[in-house]
Scaffold this active site. Structure first.
Site, PDB file in Angstrom:
ATOM      1  N   GLU A   1       7.695 -21.783 -27.084  1.00 26.84           N
ATOM      2  CA  GLU A   1       6.977 -20.504 -27.160  1.00 26.84           C
ATOM      3  C   GLU A   1       6.622 -20.069 -25.749  1.00 26.84           C
ATOM      4  O   GLU A   1       6.439 -20.902 -24.861  1.00 26.84           O
ATOM      5  CB  GLU A   1       5.661 -20.656 -27.955  1.00 26.84           C
ATOM      6  CG  GLU A   1       5.832 -20.798 -29.447  1.00 26.84           C
ATOM      7  CD  GLU A   1       4.498 -20.938 -30.172  1.00 26.84           C
ATOM      8  OE1 GLU A   1       3.435 -20.838 -29.518  1.00 26.84           O
ATOM      9  OE2 GLU A   1       4.532 -21.161 -31.385  1.00 26.84           O
TER      10      GLU A   1
ATOM     11  N   HIS B   1      -8.551 -30.234 -28.392  1.00 32.45           N
ATOM     12  CA  HIS B   1      -8.164 -29.822 -29.740  1.00 32.45           C
ATOM     13  C   HIS B   1      -9.130 -30.287 -30.822  1.00 32.45           C
ATOM     14  O   HIS B   1      -8.810 -30.201 -32.011  1.00 32.45           O
ATOM     15  CB  HIS B   1      -6.731 -30.246 -30.057  1.00 32.45           C
ATOM     16  CG  HIS B   1      -5.771 -29.806 -28.981  1.00 32.45           C
ATOM     17  ND1 HIS B   1      -5.630 -28.478 -28.637  1.00 32.45           N
ATOM     18  CD2 HIS B   1      -4.960 -30.489 -28.143  1.00 32.45           C
ATOM     19  CE1 HIS B   1      -4.762 -28.379 -27.649  1.00 32.45           C
ATOM     20  NE2 HIS B   1      -4.345 -29.574 -27.326  1.00 32.45           N
TER      21      HIS B   1
ATOM     22  N   ARG C   1      -5.695 -25.935 -46.500  1.00 32.08           N
ATOM     23  CA  ARG C   1      -6.779 -26.769 -47.035  1.00 32.08           C
ATOM     24  C   ARG C   1      -8.120 -26.108 -46.742  1.00 32.08           C
ATOM     25  O   ARG C   1      -8.189 -25.129 -46.010  1.00 32.08           O
ATOM     26  CB  ARG C   1      -6.762 -28.128 -46.327  1.00 32.08           C
ATOM     27  CG  ARG C   1      -6.811 -27.943 -44.803  1.00 32.08           C
ATOM     28  CD  ARG C   1      -7.076 -29.210 -44.047  1.00 32.08           C
ATOM     29  NE  ARG C   1      -6.656 -29.101 -42.667  1.00 32.08           N
ATOM     30  CZ  ARG C   1      -7.322 -28.535 -41.687  1.00 32.08           C
ATOM     31  NH1 ARG C   1      -8.500 -27.983 -41.931  1.00 32.08           N
ATOM     32  NH2 ARG C   1      -6.848 -28.469 -40.463  1.00 32.08           N
TER      33      ARG C   1
END
Ligand code: MV4
Length: 522
Positions: A220, A255, A312
């Site tokens: 990307e 993260h 989820r």
């Protein structure tokens, strides 16, 4: 069946199975999220079955449930990740549905399939939707086909370093190498120029191979200083697919999200409408059902790009619940049972502002090193606009088998400023004695001018974290902790051995100082 269906609805006929029995739910998880799901079950008159590993016999989720089944030794692969044990527990307890929570097996398509094949209802999306979003190039292809903006890049894996190098020159440096099977940052490499691409490709691919058993890599364009903004969606079997606005999740470290807010300080009504439409389109295009989250990168210029979809319930769902007045777990239970979502088709307006701090057993003054130990004392904040979603109590021990989340502190206010003031107050009420936690980090972020301005991005913690943690907590804080520790110790002993809380012990050390020493505070 719902009594009123919005007239624009494509169909009033539920697709897939109609109503399904959801009377006894097995929660294939632990900790705060198991407790959160049990609460929703009980409010709906549904029985909750807990499962627990040998390490979790004393955990609150075991006692909160109506029944509990021990499923194996502490390592997750022998308990919370063991499909046979979980399905055995479901059969044994007479459960008719399984809620996976987050983490563990929540986004494993094969688990959703195994649950359904056992004749149980999986409280989550169809396995096909999990699969479509789990493979990142497949997700990019589908999103691009559905007209959703994706980051410029490849929709197929690149074969080797040479192809990566050629594609990178076409896209333009810097680029990001990402794992096809990835998500959450593993197997990801930023590459500045063509000199670095071969080694980065090899490193990313082998990291992806060992983490996911799949070394496939795609490319990307690297987006500078993006914000992480995600949209909550709900889809039911009647063709309703609605969104509940966005969450801002840019305060994260390696993260791991640390603080989330709803709404995002960077999103206005027009952007919310545009991102909401894209998220609903994303969910619809994969036949989504239940609660899901579509993640976007938002550039400083205000453009947004699809990143991935989390199929989820998410850790940070409470900020959305407080601002939109919707119980997302209740919606999951309704949708799984074949009922309609209670959220109207017309997008809801956010009311006020909510912030969540993830309180973890990690030492912010020691590189967020995970800490283990016994919770000697826990005082949970209460009062107006404050919510604590926890799954641990005084006397529990925290080991290294599972993630270090102790609980989530959520504060709501009429405005962002009121929510921030409330969160400061709540963080000051929170007392955790026994091991270091992320609490002092959160308290400092809530005084930081950059955070207060709302003008921060995903580089915030890297850029400002060290400055926030450069001074250790004040002496008074240590003393407060020590006093709390002494109180806890005193309470525990009071029945059997009366001790003079203000007097020295046989060795001449006061209980306060002793407690502080045992905690490593002095
Ligand atoms: C990016 C990016 C910049 N450009 N992709 C990190 C986790 C993974 N899910 C995607 N991530 C990123 N992808 C491009 N093309 C920057 C990140 C990123 C990030 C994204 C969300 C939240 C925090 C982040 C922290 C660092 C990098």
């Amino acid at each position: 069946m719902p009594s009123i269906l919005p007239s624009f609805h494509p169909s009033v006929v539920p697709c897939g199975a109609g109503s399904r029995a959801v009377k006894r739910v097995l929660i294939a998880n632990r900790g705060e999220i198991a407790c959160r799901i049990i609460r929703a079950c009980h409010e709906e008159g549904i029985e909750a079955v807990a499962v627990y590993s040998e390490a979790d016999r004393q955990s609150p989720h075991v006692r909160a449930a109506d029944t509990a089944v021990e499923i194996g030794p502490p390592p997750a692969k022998d308990s919370y990740l063991n499909v046979d044990r979980l399905l055995g527990a479901a059969r044994h307890s007479g459960a008719d549905a399984v809620h996976p929570g987050y983490g563990f097996l929540a986004e494993r398509a094969h688990f959703a399939e195994a649950v359904e094949q056992a004749g149980l209802t999986f409280i989550g999306p169809p396995a096909a939707a999990i699969r479509a979003m789990g493979e990142k190039t497949e997700a990019r292809r589908r999103m691009a086909a559905a007209g959703i903006p994706v980051v410029p890049g490849t929709n197929d894996p690149v074969r080797d370093a040479a192809e990566a190098s050629q594609v990178a020159r076409e896209i333009g440096f810097p680029v990001m190498l990402k794992a096809v099977a990835g998500g959450g940052g593993k197997g990801m490499r930023r590459v500045e120029d063509s000199s670095g691409i071969a080694s980065a490709f090899k490193a990313a691919s082998s990291e992806a191979q060992s983490a996911f058993g799949d070394g496939a890599i795609y490319l990307e364009k690297f987006l500078e200083c993006p914000r992480h903004v995600e949209i909550q969606v709900l889809a039911d079997r009647f063709g309703h697919c609605v969104h509940l606005g966005e969450r801002e999740c840019s305060v994260q470290r390696r993260h791991q999200k640390l603080i989330e807010e709803c709404p995002s300080p960077a999103v206005d009504i027009d952007l919310r409408i545009a991102m909401g439409k894209a998220a609903v389109q994303a969910a619809t295009s994969v036949g989504y059902l239940g609660a899901g989250t579509v993640e976007f990168l938002l550039t400083p210029g205000g453009r947004f790009y699809f990143l991935e979809m989390n199929t989820r319930l998410q850790v940070e769902h409470p900020v959305t619940e407080m601002v939109y007045g919707v119980d997302i777990v209740r919606e999951q239970l309704r949708i799984a049972a074949g009922e309609s979502t209670t959220v109207p088709g017309r997008p809801m307006r956010p009311r006020g502002h909510a912030i969540e701090c993830r309180i973890t057993s990690e030492d912010p003054f020691n590189g967020f090193l995970p800490a283990t130990g016994r919770i000697e004392f826990l005082r949970i904040p209460t009062g107006p606009g404050v919510r604590w979603d926890g799954g641990i109590e005084t006397g529990n021990t925290i080991g290294l088998f599972y993630d270090p989340l102790i609980g989530k502190l959520i504060a709501w206010g009429e405005t962002r400023d009121r929510a921030i003031r409330r969160m400061r107050r709540a963080l000051d009420e929170l007392v955790i004695v026994g091991l270091p936690t992320s609490q002092p980090f959160h308290r400092r972020v809530l005084d930081d001018p950059v955070f207060l301005s709302g003008d921060y991005d995903t580089d915030y913690v890297q850029r400002h974290g060290e400055k926030l943690l450069s001074t250790r907590p004040a002496r008074e804080t240590l003393e407060l902790a020590a006093i709390a520790a002494a109180m806890a110790e005193h309470e525990a002993r009071a029945a059997a051995v009366p001790i003079a809380a203000n007097g020295p012990d046989a060795a001449g050390e006061s209980p306060w100082l002793r407690a502080a020493r045992l905690q490593g505070l002095r």
